[in-house]
Motif scaffolding. Structure first.
Motif, PDB file in Angstrom:
ATOM      1  N   THR A  19      55.199 -16.765  51.028  1.00 37.40           N
ATOM      2  CA  THR A  19      54.543 -15.831  50.112  1.00 37.40           C
ATOM      3  C   THR A  19      55.298 -15.737  48.794  1.00 37.40           C
ATOM      4  O   THR A  19      54.696 -15.731  47.712  1.00 37.40           O
ATOM      5  N   ALA A  20      56.624 -15.669  48.886  1.00 40.30           N
ATOM      6  CA  ALA A  20      57.448 -15.588  47.674  1.00 40.30           C
ATOM      7  C   ALA A  20      57.279 -16.833  46.816  1.00 40.30           C
ATOM      8  O   ALA A  20      57.246 -16.761  45.584  1.00 40.30           O
ATOM      9  N   GLU A  21      57.157 -17.993  47.449  1.00 37.73           N
ATOM     10  CA  GLU A  21      57.050 -19.254  46.707  1.00 37.73           C
ATOM     11  C   GLU A  21      55.656 -19.485  46.144  1.00 37.73           C
ATOM     12  O   GLU A  21      55.502 -20.034  45.042  1.00 37.73           O
ATOM     13  N   LEU A  22      54.638 -19.075  46.872  1.00 42.76           N
ATOM     14  CA  LEU A  22      53.257 -19.336  46.458  1.00 42.76           C
ATOM     15  C   LEU A  22      52.635 -18.186  45.671  1.00 42.76           C
ATOM     16  O   LEU A  22      51.617 -18.369  45.002  1.00 42.76           O
ATOM     17  N   GLY A  23      53.216 -17.006  45.759  1.00 37.82           N
ATOM     18  CA  GLY A  23      52.796 -15.906  44.905  1.00 37.82           C
ATOM     19  C   GLY A  23      51.675 -15.031  45.417  1.00 37.82           C
ATOM     20  O   GLY A  23      51.227 -14.134  44.703  1.00 37.82           O
ATOM     21  N   SER A  24      51.220 -15.259  46.647  1.00 45.95           N
ATOM     22  CA  SER A  24      50.159 -14.391  47.190  1.00 45.95           C
ATOM     23  C   SER A  24      50.078 -14.528  48.703  1.00 45.95           C
ATOM     24  O   SER A  24      50.463 -15.567  49.272  1.00 45.95           O
ATOM     25  N   ARG A  57      53.513  -4.665  44.923  1.00 42.85           N
ATOM     26  CA  ARG A  57      52.132  -5.100  45.014  1.00 42.85           C
ATOM     27  C   ARG A  57      51.257  -4.314  44.044  1.00 42.85           C
ATOM     28  O   ARG A  57      51.360  -3.085  43.953  1.00 42.85           O
ATOM     29  N   THR A  58      50.403  -5.014  43.313  1.00 44.14           N
ATOM     30  CA  THR A  58      49.335  -4.390  42.545  1.00 44.14           C
ATOM     31  C   THR A  58      48.037  -5.053  42.976  1.00 44.14           C
ATOM     32  O   THR A  58      48.033  -5.934  43.839  1.00 44.14           O
ATOM     33  N   THR A  59      46.937  -4.651  42.371  1.00 43.32           N
ATOM     34  CA  THR A  59      45.654  -5.250  42.746  1.00 43.32           C
ATOM     35  C   THR A  59      45.571  -6.712  42.355  1.00 43.32           C
ATOM     36  O   THR A  59      44.783  -7.466  42.919  1.00 43.32           O
TER      37      THR A  59
END
Length: 307
Positions: A19-24, A57-59
């Motif tokens: 998740t940290a590497e791919l961004g989502s 986290r934001t939308t």
């Protein structure tokens, strides 16, 4: 023996790193062939265990917190070490892969390393590269870098240093500046000129200029109206604009000299250089992607020296 890490926890760490590497969550879920909800639960499980927030986290966005970045760096290194250990035991010669984080000085990055990266990724398409351009020293453990390029080898015995090259220095100015102010015929004559100053990031002191007079090596303080800190390319840009005389690396201004935009000064006092070294932590199991990049960069720079 009580287990500290069960299969679920190890899987959660892998999903967190992805998740940290791919961004989502969605991208990590797709890569792992699970649902985004499963990824979200894995991250929440880690946050509950650690009692810290790992992501903001934001939308629309997902960013690591400071604690999340520290945890990611350590977890990624640990997971990579497990992969390397497995390769060592099984003897499998798989291709280099994973995230390679490199810190390098601004000028060396722009003029030496970044132009070579497309060729490296063509050879090793499974390696993802994150580069950091800065002239400050980095902490490998705290900041999670695999490699760094610096101007001198460290005294730290836990680091391996390989010299990439001794980069030649050259003194330059524009034809317009020389027309207005004349051309110095010796290092001593620089006292009458506007010499652009560059401060060393390590101590904030203006760097002395280096010359050779026969067998004698000269280290000469200069003075001028302009001072530059952090990024040497700013001083080069000012010299290109006619702001004064500057000593810099030949590889930065080589095209300017060939095109006549800059003029080389004091060539009879030249020939001095400063080294650039490739630095990485010493260990019995160096990641395959690190070894591949080290060998590639040394090979390419030596090829460039041969012409």
């Amino acid at each position: 023996m009580t287990r500290q890490f069960d299969d679920i926890l190890l899987g959660s760490i892998e999903l967190f790193c992805s998740t940290a590497e791919l961004g989502s969550f969605t991208a990590a879920a797709t890569a792992a062939a699970v649902t985004p909800a499963a990824v979200s639960r894995a991250v929440s499980r880690l946050e509950a265990r650690l009692n810290v927030r790992l992501f903001v986290r934001t939308t629309r966005t997902l960013h690591l917190t400071e604690a999340g970045r520290d945890y990611y760096n350590q977890c990624r290194a640990a997971l990579d070490q497990l992969v390397e250990a497995e390769r060592m035991v099984t003897g499998r010669q798989s291709a280099p892969s994973g995230l390679l984080r490199i810190s390098m000085p601004t000028p060396y990055g722009h003029y030496r390393v970044l132009p070579l990266l497309p060729e490296f990724t063509r050879r090793y398409p499974d390696v993802k590269i994150e580069f950091h351009l800065s002239n400050r020293n980095v902490d490998f453990g705290d900041e999670g870098f695999d490699l760094a390029i610096r101007g001198r080898a460290p005294a730290d015995s836990t680091m391996i240093a390989r010299t990439l090259e001794d980069a030649e220095l050259v003194v330059v100015a524009t034809p317009g500046y020389l027309k207005l102010h004349g051309t110095p015929d010796s290092p001593a004559a620089l006292a009458a000129h506007n010499c652009i100053q560059f401060a060393l990031p390590s101590n904030g002191r203006n760097i002395s200029w280096l010359f050779r007079d026969g067998e004698e090596e000269i280290e000469l303080p200069t003075q001028g109206l302009y001072g530059c800190a952090e990024d040497i390319l700013g001083a080069v840009t000012l010299a290109r604009a006619g702001g004064g005389i500057f000593q810099t690396y030949r590889f930065i201004v080589d095209e300017d000299l060939k095109a006549g935009r800059l003029v080389e000064l004091l060539p009879n006092y030249g020939g001095r250089s400063r080294p650039f070294c490739l630095i990485y932590p010493h260990g019995r199991h160096v990641a395959l992607r690190v070894r591949a990049f080290v060998d590639f960069l040394v090979e390419q720079l030596r090829k460039g020296e041969r012409g």
